[in-house]
Design a protein around this motif. Structure first.
Motif, PDB file in Angstrom:
ATOM      1  N   SER A  98     -74.222  10.712  91.407  1.00 40.84           N
ATOM      2  CA  SER A  98     -75.801  11.035  92.126  1.00 40.84           C
ATOM      3  C   SER A  98     -76.325  10.185  91.671  1.00 40.84           C
ATOM      4  O   SER A  98     -76.355   8.983  90.287  1.00 40.84           O
ATOM      5  N   GLU A  99     -77.322   9.395  92.624  1.00 42.31           N
ATOM      6  CA  GLU A  99     -77.637   7.957  92.413  1.00 42.31           C
ATOM      7  C   GLU A  99     -79.637   8.661  92.534  1.00 42.31           C
ATOM      8  O   GLU A  99     -80.406   9.707  93.333  1.00 42.31           O
ATOM      9  N   GLU A 100     -80.259   8.589  91.454  1.00 39.92           N
ATOM     10  CA  GLU A 100     -81.861   8.495  91.240  1.00 39.92           C
ATOM     11  C   GLU A 100     -81.971   7.373  91.126  1.00 39.92           C
ATOM     12  O   GLU A 100     -81.806   6.621  90.059  1.00 39.92           O
ATOM     13  N   GLU A 101     -83.285   6.835  91.423  1.00 39.26           N
ATOM     14  CA  GLU A 101     -84.546   5.477  91.393  1.00 39.26           C
ATOM     15  C   GLU A 101     -83.491   3.790  91.925  1.00 39.26           C
ATOM     16  O   GLU A 101     -83.548   3.257  90.678  1.00 39.26           O
ATOM     17  N   GLY A 102     -82.601   4.195  92.318  1.00 32.21           N
ATOM     18  CA  GLY A 102     -81.243   3.286  92.760  1.00 32.21           C
ATOM     19  C   GLY A 102     -80.208   2.936  91.727  1.00 32.21           C
ATOM     20  O   GLY A 102     -79.558   1.858  91.260  1.00 32.21           O
ATOM     21  N   ARG A 103     -80.557   4.077  90.690  1.00 27.91           N
ATOM     22  CA  ARG A 103     -79.039   3.567  89.658  1.00 27.91           C
ATOM     23  C   ARG A 103     -78.104   4.980  89.505  1.00 27.91           C
ATOM     24  O   ARG A 103     -78.194   6.159  90.256  1.00 27.91           O
ATOM     25  N   LEU A 104     -76.663   4.856  89.834  1.00 27.24           N
ATOM     26  CA  LEU A 104     -76.239   5.844  89.805  1.00 27.24           C
ATOM     27  C   LEU A 104     -75.680   6.350  88.084  1.00 27.24           C
ATOM     28  O   LEU A 104     -75.522   5.418  87.782  1.00 27.24           O
ATOM     29  N   TYR A 105     -75.749   7.890  88.192  1.00 25.77           N
ATOM     30  CA  TYR A 105     -75.156   8.487  87.316  1.00 25.77           C
ATOM     31  C   TYR A 105     -73.989   9.366  87.127  1.00 25.77           C
ATOM     32  O   TYR A 105     -73.512   9.957  88.891  1.00 25.77           O
ATOM     33  N   PHE A 106     -73.225  10.047  87.390  1.00 23.57           N
ATOM     34  CA  PHE A 106     -72.001  11.286  87.647  1.00 23.57           C
ATOM     35  C   PHE A 106     -72.287  12.286  86.349  1.00 23.57           C
ATOM     36  O   PHE A 106     -72.498  12.370  85.083  1.00 23.57           O
ATOM     37  N   THR A 107     -72.001  13.826  86.513  1.00 26.93           N
ATOM     38  CA  THR A 107     -72.750  14.284  86.321  1.00 26.93           C
ATOM     39  C   THR A 107     -71.405  15.753  87.005  1.00 26.93           C
ATOM     40  O   THR A 107     -70.709  15.614  87.886  1.00 26.93           O
ATOM     41  N   MET A 108     -71.583  17.335  85.790  1.00 23.54           N
ATOM     42  CA  MET A 108     -70.338  18.548  86.479  1.00 23.54           C
ATOM     43  C   MET A 108     -71.410  19.353  86.271  1.00 23.54           C
ATOM     44  O   MET A 108     -71.035  20.051  86.205  1.00 23.54           O
ATOM     45  N   ASP A 109     -72.550  19.612  85.747  1.00 19.53           N
ATOM     46  CA  ASP A 109     -73.066  20.426  85.796  1.00 19.53           C
ATOM     47  C   ASP A 109     -74.174  19.698  87.133  1.00 19.53           C
ATOM     48  O   ASP A 109     -75.617  20.546  86.500  1.00 19.53           O
ATOM     49  N   ASP A 110     -73.771  19.927  88.030  1.00 19.66           N
ATOM     50  CA  ASP A 110     -75.329  20.041  89.125  1.00 19.66           C
ATOM     51  C   ASP A 110     -76.834  18.878  88.710  1.00 19.66           C
ATOM     52  O   ASP A 110     -77.287  19.121  88.865  1.00 19.66           O
TER      53      ASP A 110
END
Length: 526
Positions: free
Chosen positions: A479-491
């Protein structure tokens, strides 16, 4: 005929107490030895330590008869038949043997070992050569592909003796891989031996709790009495029948009348001390097993073919694991517990006190230095070395945390999306079926995991985790937020900068998973 009579009186066949073994050619000291005699029958040279006197060859009335089968003989100057593949007698300690070991990727490496080399020693050698992380979960697996049978060698077993028992030309091999379940019976014994399968022991010891009773059996190197239903394949037929089996001190029995334990109804089934126990990997395809949880009792005298195999099948994986653990305890007893204690002792030893170096020779020449003062000094105290190493690791972690907190313009999203590819727990694009087979081969133990690319979501990943002897799969989405990439398993409730941070978090915290991440599946290249 006089010369032949004198030769027979001078040279005698080796007796049972002689050191010369069948199929092993005797060596000549400095070219001196008995005169070469050509006969149509092979001569056996009596092994002795004294040097034999050199005599002139005597004329023989018999003509020289050439050997009609030279390919059956050992070196041309020795008349002794060579049959190493037949496995006659234990191998000599002074003789070196070549052992081929395969990796899970199919690559092969040939090693020269002595006759007394154990499975643990060979695993330690392979760990050093492949520069893998040393732990007691590395194992040597005996695999019979034509029979779809495999078993993990115990640490004390001789590799050469096992190899010599294989039939000539068979596609049997050794495989070097992880087996996290090898000593699991000494760690989570209560779950491995369910109460329903050891009920007779609990009835005889009503004052003891289930876990305490099992632990007493393990500490004493003895096996609890195990009973339960198993499917048995009748000899010479493809019919499977359900019988009630009992593992007692005298051996393995099955009841011919329901669950009766009356001696009149108990039929002796197999001698486990003279057999090896194997997992059946393709039971439904090759043997028509009712379930996928088959195993086999293979007597030592059965060298090749399916004839003589005793095929069994359990209802589920928990039942099969209980039977297999009980068979190991029954056969090896206290030796199995000593293997576990020695493995734990090797892990507790610091690397600089270990019996074998875990690094290369050039790395062992390095020393710990302290440059905090005006001049550098060598750190000789092992405790101080460990403290400095922990401080440096903490400082490095702070730098990594600072990198995650940088603004989006300075952060490399491509690095976060690809840094996990260097990790041993990442297996790339493998299928769900291959994942379950890989985790099953390396041990269905709680916390065994790997990370792979998702086949359904091209941008996602999957965390495959073993819990309660079942493999579960959890989708990881970017997921991407404010131009930063993240990874998640719980939405998005818990976000991680990359997959490495996600794995490290769940190695410490369970999170949404049923258990923590304990052991990662890995495949080393031989």
């Amino acid at each position: 005929m006089d010369g032949g009579a004198q030769q027979s009186s001078r040279w005698e066949p080796p007796g049972p107490g002689d050191t010369e073994q069948d199929g092993v050619p005797g060596e000549k000291d400095g070219g001196e030895g008995p005169p070469e005699v050509k006969r149509s029958q092979p001569l056996f040279i009596h092994g002795c330590s004294r040097q034999l006197p050199v005599e002139e060859p005597r004329a023989s009335s018999l003509p020289s008869i050439p050997n009609p089968f030279p390919e059956l003989c050992s070196p041309s100057n020795s008349p002794i038949l060579s049959s190493p593949a037949l496995g006659q007698g234990p191998p000599r300690e002074a003789t070196s043997h070549v052992v081929k070991v395969f990796g899970e990727d199919g690559a092969c490496r040939s090693l020269e070992v002595s006759a007394g080399t154990t499975a643990r020693q060979l695993c330690e050698t392979l760990v050093r050569r492949t520069r893998a992380l040393q732990d007691h979960s590395w194992a040597l697996v005996e695999l019979h592909q034509h029979l779809a049978l495999e078993r993990c060698l115990e640490d004390h077993e001789s590799v050469v003796e096992v190899q010599s028992s294989w039939p000539p030309g068979a596609d049997s091999r050794f495989v070097f891989r992880k087996n996290f379940a090898k000593y699991e019976l000494f760690k989570s014994n209560a779950s491995l031996f369910p109460e329903v399968m050891v009920s007779s022991c609990l009835e005889a010891n009503k004052s003891m709790a289930h876990s305490e009773l099992i632990q007493n059996f393990l500490n004493s190197g003895s096996c609890p009495e195990v009973q339960g239903f198993l499917q048995l394949r009748e000899a010479g037929r493809k019919v499977w029948k359900r019988f009630y089996f009992s593992l007692r001190r005298s051996g393995l029995y099955y009841s011919t009348k329901g669950t009766s334990k009356d001696p009149r109804h108990l039929q002796y089934f197999a001698d486990l001390t003279e057999s090896n126990i194997y997992y059946v990997t393709q039971g439904k395809k090759l043997y028509g097993t009712p379930t996928e949880f088959g195993f086999c009792i293979k007597p030592y005298k059965v060298r090749s073919g399916m004839k003589g195999l005793k095929l069994l099948c359990s209802e589920d994986e928990q039942s099969r694991s209980c039977w297999m653990a009980a068979f190991r305890l029954f056969k090896y007893g206290m030796q199995l517990y000593r293997n576990y204690q020695q493995a734990q002792a090797r892990l507790s030893q610091p690397p600089w006190l270990g019996p074998t170096p875990l690094r290369s020779v050039s790395d062992n020449a390095l020393v710990a230095m302290d440059f905090s003062g005006c001049t550098g000094r060598v750190i000789e105290n092992p405790n101080e070395v460990l403290t400095v190493a922990l401080e440096e690791a903490q400082a490095w972690r702070k730098k990594t945390t600072h990198r995650y907190s940088l603004p989006a313009a300075c952060q490399s999203s491509s690095l976060s999306a690809a840094i996990h590819r260097t990790q041993p727990w990442f297996h790339g694009r493998i299928s769900r079926e291959d994942t379950q087979q890989l985790i099953g081969r390396q041990g269905l133990v709680d916390g065994v995991f790997l990370v792979r690319e998702s086949q359904r979501n091209p941008k996602g990943f999957v965390l495959s985790l073993c819990h309660l002897q079942r493999v579960k799969h959890y989708l990881i989405l970017p997921s991407e937020e404010e131009g930063r990439l993240y990874f998640t398993m719980d939405d998005g409730q818990t976000r991680f900068a990359d997959l490495i941070q996600l794995v490290e978090f769940h190695q410490i915290n369970r999170g949404i998973l049923p258990c923590k991440l304990r052991h990662y599946c890995t495949c080393v290249a031989l």
